[in-house]
Design a protein around this motif. Structure first.
Motif, PDB file in Angstrom:
ATOM      1  N   GLY A  23       0.816  -1.208   0.000  1.00 30.80           N
ATOM      2  CA  GLY A  23       0.000   0.000   0.000  1.00 30.80           C
ATOM      3  C   GLY A  23       0.846   1.253   0.000  1.00 30.80           C
ATOM      4  N   SER A  24       1.894   1.253   0.846  1.00 33.02           N
ATOM      5  CA  SER A  24       2.778   2.417   0.887  1.00 33.02           C
ATOM      6  C   SER A  24       3.475   2.629  -0.432  1.00 33.02           C
ATOM      7  CB  SER A  24       3.854   2.222   1.945  1.00 33.02           C
ATOM      8  OG  SER A  24       3.367   2.470   3.198  1.00 33.02           O
ATOM      9  N   MET A  25       3.945   1.526  -1.023  1.00 32.83           N
ATOM     10  CA  MET A  25       4.692   1.674  -2.271  1.00 32.83           C
ATOM     11  C   MET A  25       3.800   2.247  -3.359  1.00 32.83           C
ATOM     12  SD  MET A  25       7.046  -1.700  -2.357  1.00 32.83           S
ATOM     13  CE  MET A  25       8.164  -1.308  -3.651  1.00 32.83           C
ATOM     14  N   LEU A  26       2.576   1.726  -3.434  1.00 29.96           N
ATOM     15  CA  LEU A  26       1.683   2.229  -4.472  1.00 29.96           C
ATOM     16  C   LEU A  26       1.248   3.647  -4.183  1.00 29.96           C
ATOM     17  CD1 LEU A  26      -0.255  -0.922  -5.272  1.00 29.96           C
ATOM     18  CD2 LEU A  26       1.047   0.429  -6.835  1.00 29.96           C
ATOM     19  N   LEU A  27       1.009   3.945  -2.907  1.00 27.81           N
ATOM     20  CA  LEU A  27       0.584   5.296  -2.554  1.00 27.81           C
ATOM     21  C   LEU A  27       1.666   6.292  -2.920  1.00 27.81           C
ATOM     22  CD1 LEU A  27      -1.650   6.832  -1.130  1.00 27.81           C
ATOM     23  CD2 LEU A  27      -0.532   6.387   1.005  1.00 27.81           C
ATOM     24  N   ALA A  28       2.904   6.013  -2.518  1.00 29.00           N
ATOM     25  CA  ALA A  28       3.983   6.958  -2.792  1.00 29.00           C
ATOM     26  C   ALA A  28       4.354   6.966  -4.261  1.00 29.00           C
ATOM     27  CB  ALA A  28       5.208   6.607  -1.970  1.00 29.00           C
ATOM     28  N   GLY A  29       4.314   5.797  -4.884  1.00 28.84           N
ATOM     29  CA  GLY A  29       4.815   5.736  -6.238  1.00 28.84           C
ATOM     30  C   GLY A  29       3.829   6.178  -7.286  1.00 28.84           C
ATOM     31  N   VAL A  30       2.569   5.861  -7.080  1.00 37.12           N
ATOM     32  CA  VAL A  30       1.611   6.098  -8.145  1.00 37.12           C
ATOM     33  C   VAL A  30       0.544   7.113  -7.758  1.00 37.12           C
ATOM     34  CG1 VAL A  30      -0.131   4.991  -9.537  1.00 37.12           C
ATOM     35  CG2 VAL A  30       1.985   3.840  -9.099  1.00 37.12           C
ATOM     36  N   LEU A  31      -0.056   6.920  -6.565  1.00 33.59           N
ATOM     37  CA  LEU A  31      -1.239   7.719  -6.273  1.00 33.59           C
ATOM     38  C   LEU A  31      -0.949   9.191  -6.082  1.00 33.59           C
ATOM     39  CD1 LEU A  31      -3.230   5.286  -4.056  1.00 33.59           C
ATOM     40  CD2 LEU A  31      -3.426   5.742  -6.449  1.00 33.59           C
ATOM     41  N   LEU A  32       0.255   9.508  -5.582  1.00 34.20           N
ATOM     42  CA  LEU A  32       0.580  10.919  -5.452  1.00 34.20           C
ATOM     43  C   LEU A  32       0.747  11.572  -6.808  1.00 34.20           C
ATOM     44  CD1 LEU A  32       3.076  11.158  -2.516  1.00 34.20           C
ATOM     45  CD2 LEU A  32       0.652  11.341  -2.519  1.00 34.20           C
ATOM     46  N   LYS A  33       1.104  10.753  -7.821  1.00 30.33           N
ATOM     47  CA  LYS A  33       1.339  11.325  -9.134  1.00 30.33           C
ATOM     48  C   LYS A  33       0.051  11.695  -9.828  1.00 30.33           C
ATOM     49  CE  LYS A  33       5.382  10.047  -8.157  1.00 30.33           C
ATOM     50  NZ  LYS A  33       5.181   9.822  -6.752  1.00 30.33           N
ATOM     51  N   PHE A  34      -1.079  11.150  -9.315  1.00 30.78           N
ATOM     52  CA  PHE A  34      -2.368  11.544  -9.874  1.00 30.78           C
ATOM     53  C   PHE A  34      -2.534  13.054  -9.796  1.00 30.78           C
ATOM     54  CE2 PHE A  34      -3.139   7.388 -10.383  1.00 30.78           C
ATOM     55  CZ  PHE A  34      -4.307   6.803  -9.944  1.00 30.78           C
TER      56      PHE A  34
END
Lengths: 452, 562
Positions: free
Chosen positions: A222-233
């Motif tokens: 979850g952290s990896m996806l949140l930091a890696g992808v979701l912030l880039k939204f």
């Protein structure tokens, strides 16, 4: 588009009973190669009625696929050799694939309503991920905060997109831009209201309270996806919004720029005094995103290029730092900096990898992070000398906290919590770290692809 | 010992490779080889790496590789019992690679690779012994270097933003500011005032590291950058540089007269010599500064190696108050230590004499003013005085605690000293005979020069005697504290700034971050908003009239929109 098809087919097959996670990772890798095959330069192509391709969206789709691959590889607790851990019938793999699919579609769709749908869609698997696989009781409040902040601030965006749809009679991005959607309006205040949602997602400093909480409570994937992808939204949405909303460089835009830049400096300063490893890396995310936002709002072409470069390089570096933090959680069962110390003597290779990614985070040449940082400060300096000086101050504090992070985990006498018999660290963390490191260092050789 | 031999042999191999390349490319006759590798053309500035192989870069990289080869042999002796010796050699190799990259790629992007690499790897080398005082030394080293990095990043940003595209109106100011950024960046790396506090602190590193890093490569990186980019410096920056380097020389000289830790004395002598190089650059004498850089690298590395031998054989005792009588115990070491000190002082016809003579000639014959000449002579007098003090403390048998039994000098140690020996004593002669650029004519009247110098030394000797005979204790202790802590610079730069800043940040976190942002906005405001909404909706739903109104309103809105 064929990458979306591949991903959906593999998700369906997974649902039908395929059990090999490695197969999913291979599918992601092949999808990556397929995506690389069409790279248009500097113009936006509509591939079909649903999907549109631009160089930046190709880059972001690549980022999604890479981060999902790394997060699947690094979740050693939930994805073991031969079987997956199930929670109420779902496994982490499905959640990760949902987020991946949702993000790939978000970066590829070309109509505003679908854009908004996928913007909110990826929150649902993340919410479930935090609730089911998190470790502490505070995760309830963290997940609710995340939802409240992001959904609450995107309601104005929904309203204005619906109004826009009724005004222009089409919500296709390219068509509405070519028709000249917002030309008759003075776009300063409406732009601020509309971009509030992206600013909170990014997150800009005042509205950032959800991010450290969410990171601390989420599991590793979850952290990896949140930091890696979701912030880039947030960054992607802001670039698209700036493109079609005809906003000009006005006082309000400058206000947001200065606010976010100073917030970035404050957040980098706050990093030096954190006591939880994940919270430290979360605040570093806020600092990097603040730098990218402020150089984007300078309205220079260097600004947009540097912003996308920061998004990409942060999106690879930050998940790996999270996986290293999860690594140290595994052998001492605590994320506190007081307890996980001194691993340099007993895990020299992991210590070397920690050092490598700490200095990559601070912008070590000739990696991609360095170019993104230098051109961000350059773009800010072109606008106003004081902003450039603030950018330089942020570089200084970034360097300080990255080295503080390294010395907190690696220096000194081995902490007594670490001595456990039968200590076996998974080499999967090393594999994903090497993969990410090669990408970041080798990204220098193809800079043209990242300077969008 | 095979990792040591491997490491040393690889360095010597590259030394000979560079020598061969230099001879083949005709570098010593004025030829140069330039290779450019373009990375990206999308931005309007050219992002490229540019390799330049001319006599400066060739000579510098050759000397760096030679010194690092000898240091590898030396560390085979000094760190022979260490468990992580392979890691140490890997770090040394990475350091040498960064330095060679810095020397060979003078375009600003390649420069940053070497520059950042130097700072970061020297951090790892300084914290090699994993203790808390080495961590504090490492942090102050790398943070001072990071300030220089930030100045360079700002310089690059300035270059990419206002020095191209023909913004004519701004080019004057931008050029001036660019020179300031470059100068400040070089000053942090070369530990000039006000960034001098890190160099004596960095002596927590193992002695091989000090001998390679803090004598010849890291601190001279700033000097090298200024030599390469000296066209960017305008009058104002040269003025500021001359003042700052003069203050550094005075600071280092006076502090070294009071310092009791031997490695710190050698570090302070390095600081004063680097100040002298910077002073030569500020006068415009770039080639002379480069000559002094190379010559100084050799004899300072030798001095550190001798010091390392003394420390090792006295059981890791660095404090000069416990040492003495090394002249009888380690004869070869003390011989070479004597010679390198004579080089440092500029004793006639030793290695350091030629380059120092040229700098003194440049300082006296160019327009610098009376005060600068007086202060310059004071620095020379300081150098002589602390060199003699160190020699006295180390070699004379006058201490109660001096250790009586030493063993035979180790094979690796002797061979490293032999390799460096010729380098320190005859380097300048060799270089002057190979390169015609290094032999310039200086108009210094030796009788005047030496008599003035002797006069000043006598004056200082009397001053020191006067200090010792003074009875006022508070004045004496204040002077001693002032000089020992480098004019209070080491206290200000390290402890004061960091503790105040961290406390400010912690109180900021408690009040603003956790208080206003999380607790107030996060919990109270959001909770109160959602509570208010929830209560209102409940009220509305409990009321029959309210439900009908709500249904009509929503139907009306939907019809209006679509």
């Amino acid at each position: 588009m064929s990458c979306v098809l591949m991903l959906s087919v593999s998700c369906i097959l997974w649902g039908l009973g395929m059990n090999e996670v490695g197969w999913l990772i291979m599918v992601c890798a092949v999808a990556l190669l397929v995506v690389m095959m069409d790279c248009p330069f500097n113009f936006y192509i509509l591939k079909s009625e649903w999907l549109g391709v631009d160089e930046m969206s190709v880059l972001m789709v690549l980022l999604c696929l890479l981060v999902s691959m790394m997060s699947l590889v690094s979740s050693t607790k939930e994805v073991k050799n031969g079987f997956v851990v199930l929670m109420s019938g779902w496994s982490v793999v499905e959640m990760v694939m949902f987020i991946c699919l949702g993000s790939v579609l978000f970066f590829s769709v070309c109509s505003w309503m679908d854009f908004f749908f996928f913007f909110e869609f990826s929150l649902v698997p993340t919410f479930f991920l935090i609730l089911k696989w998190g470790y502490q009781p505070e995760r309830l409040q963290a997940a609710v905060f995340m939802l409240l902040y992001t959904v609450g601030s995107s309601l104005p965006l929904l309203m204005s997109l619906v109004y826009f749809w009724s005004y222009v009679k089409s919500d296709n991005m390219l068509l509405s831009k070519m028709v000249g959607g917002w030309k008759d309006f003075n776009m300063n205040w409406p732009w601020l209201i509309m971009s509030l949602s992206f600013l909170v997602k990014l997150p800009v400093y005042g509205a950032h309270a959800w991010l450290p909480k969410a990171h601390v409570e989420a599991p590793l994937s979850g952290s990896m996806l949140l930091a890696g992808v979701l912030l880039k939204f947030g960054g992607y949405g802001l670039i698209r919004l700036m493109w079609f909303s005809e906003v000009t460089n006005s006082t309000i835009v400058l206000f947001v720029l200065v606010f976010s830049l100073w917030g970035g400096v404050l957040s980098s300063g706050v990093c030096s005094c954190q006591s939880d490893l994940k919270s430290l890396i979360a605040y570093s995310s806020i600092g990097h995103m603040a730098l990218s936002l402020s150089v984007l709002l300078s309205f220079y072409s260097v600004g947009k290029m540097a912003c996308v470069c920061v998004l990409y390089s942060h999106g690879i570096c930050s998940p790996i730092l999270f996986s290293l933090a999860a690594n140290s959680y595994e052998f001492c069962q605590s994320r506190s900096i007081m307890l996980s110390k001194g691993i340099s003597r007993i895990f020299p290779v992991i210590s070397g990898v920690w050092f490598f990614f700490c200095i990559l985070n601070m912008g070590f040449p000739p990696s991609l992070n360095f170019f993104s940082e230098v051109y961000s400060v350059g773009g800010l300096l072109s606008l106003q000398w004081l902003l450039g000086l603030m950018g330089g101050l942020m570089c200084l504090m970034t360097g300080a906290y990255c080295l503080i992070l390294y010395s907190l985990v690696n220096h000194g006498v081995v902490s007594s919590m670490v001595f456990k018999p039968g200590l076996n660290l998974s080499y999967r963390y090393l594999v994903s770290s090497v993969f990410g490191g090669v990408l970041l260092l080798g990204g220098t050789l193809c800079l043209d692809m990242f300077f969008v | 010992m095979s990792p040591c031999c491997n490491a040393a042999l690889s360095k010597f191999f590259f030394f000979f490779l560079f020598f061969y390349l230099a001879v083949v490319a005709g570098v010593f006759n004025g030829g140069a080889l330039v290779l450019e590798w373009e990375l990206s053309e999308k931005l309007f500035v050219e992002t490229s790496f540019c390799l330049v192989l001319d006599w400066i870069s060739c000579l510098f990289s050759m000397s760096v590789l030679y010194i690092s080869g000898c240091v590898c042999v030396f560390s085979g002796f000094y760190l022979s019992h260490d468990k992580f010796l392979e890691k140490f050699f890997v770090l040394l190799k990475l350091f040498v690679v960064s330095m060679v990259v810095l020397v060979l790629f003078p375009s600003y992007l390649g420069l940053m690779v070497g520059w950042d690499g130097l700072g970061v790897i020297s951090f790892l080398l300084v914290i090699y012994y994993l203790s808390s005082c080495s961590l504090s030394s490492g942090m102050i080293t790398v943070l001072s270097n990071r300030v220089g990095d930030v100045c360079f990043i700002l310089a690059i940003s300035l270059m990419s933003s206002s020095l191209s595209f023909g913004m004519w109106g701004e080019s004057f100011v931008s050029g001036f500011v660019l020179g300031i950024f470059l100068m400040m960046g070089s000053m942090t790396k070369s530990a000039q005032v006000p960034f001098s506090a890190w160099l004596p602190e960095a002596m927590s590193a193992p002695t091989p590291v000090s001998s390679l890093v803090h004598s010849s490569t890291l601190v001279t990186a700033g000097v090298y950058v200024l030599i390469r980019f000296s066209a960017y410096l305008s009058e104002f920056e040269m003025y500021m540089l001359s003042i700052s380097s003069m203050v550094t020389m005075l600071l280092a000289g006076s502090s070294a007269c009071m310092e009791s830790d031997l490695k710190k004395v050698v570090a302070l002598s390095t600081l004063s010599q680097v100040g002298m190089m910077m002073f030569a650059i500020s006068l415009g004498a770039n080639v002379i500064a480069f000559f002094h850089l190379l010559v100084h690298a050799f004899f300072k590395a030798l001095m550190f190696m001798c010091m390392g031998g003394v420390i090792y054989y006295s059981g890791s005792c660095q404090d000069s108050r416990f040492l003495g009588g090394v002249w009888n115990k380690l004869p070869f070491t003390s011989c070479l230590f004597l010679f390198s000190n004579f080089s440092l002082m500029g004793f006639p016809f030793f290695s350091g004499f030629y380059s120092k003579e040229l700098i003194v000639g440049a300082a006296l014959s160019l327009n610098v003013g009376l005060m600068a000449v007086v202060l310059f002579f004071m620095c020379l007098a300081f150098t002589i005085s602390y060199s003699f003090r160190t020699l006295n403390l180390v070699m004379q048998d006058m201490s109660v605690f001096s250790l009586k039994f030493y063993s035979m000098e180790n094979g690796y140690y002797l061979s490293s000293l032999l390799l460096m020996m010729n380098g320190a004593i005859s380097t300048s002669l060799i270089m002057q005979s190979i390169l015609k650029e290094f032999s310039t004519v200086s108009f210094v009247n030796p009788s005047v020069f030496y008599s003035v110098l002797l006069l000043l030394v006598m004056f200082f000797f009397n001053l020191v005697l006067l200090f010792n005979c003074l009875s006022k204790k508070s004045f004496m202790s204040l002077t001693k504290n002032f000089l020992k802590s480098m004019w209070f610079l080491s206290i200000i730069s390290g402890n004061f700034i960091s503790s105040k800043l961290l406390m400010m940040i912690s109180s900021y976190i408690v009040y603003v971050e956790m208080g206003w942002i999380r607790a107030f906005i996060g919990s109270k405001v959001i909770n109160s908003i959602s509570m208010v909404f929830r209560n209102k909706i409940w009220e509305m739903n409990m009321n029959f009239f309210g439900v009908i109104l709500f249904v009509f309103l929503s139907v009306f809105l939907i019809l209006k929109v679509f």
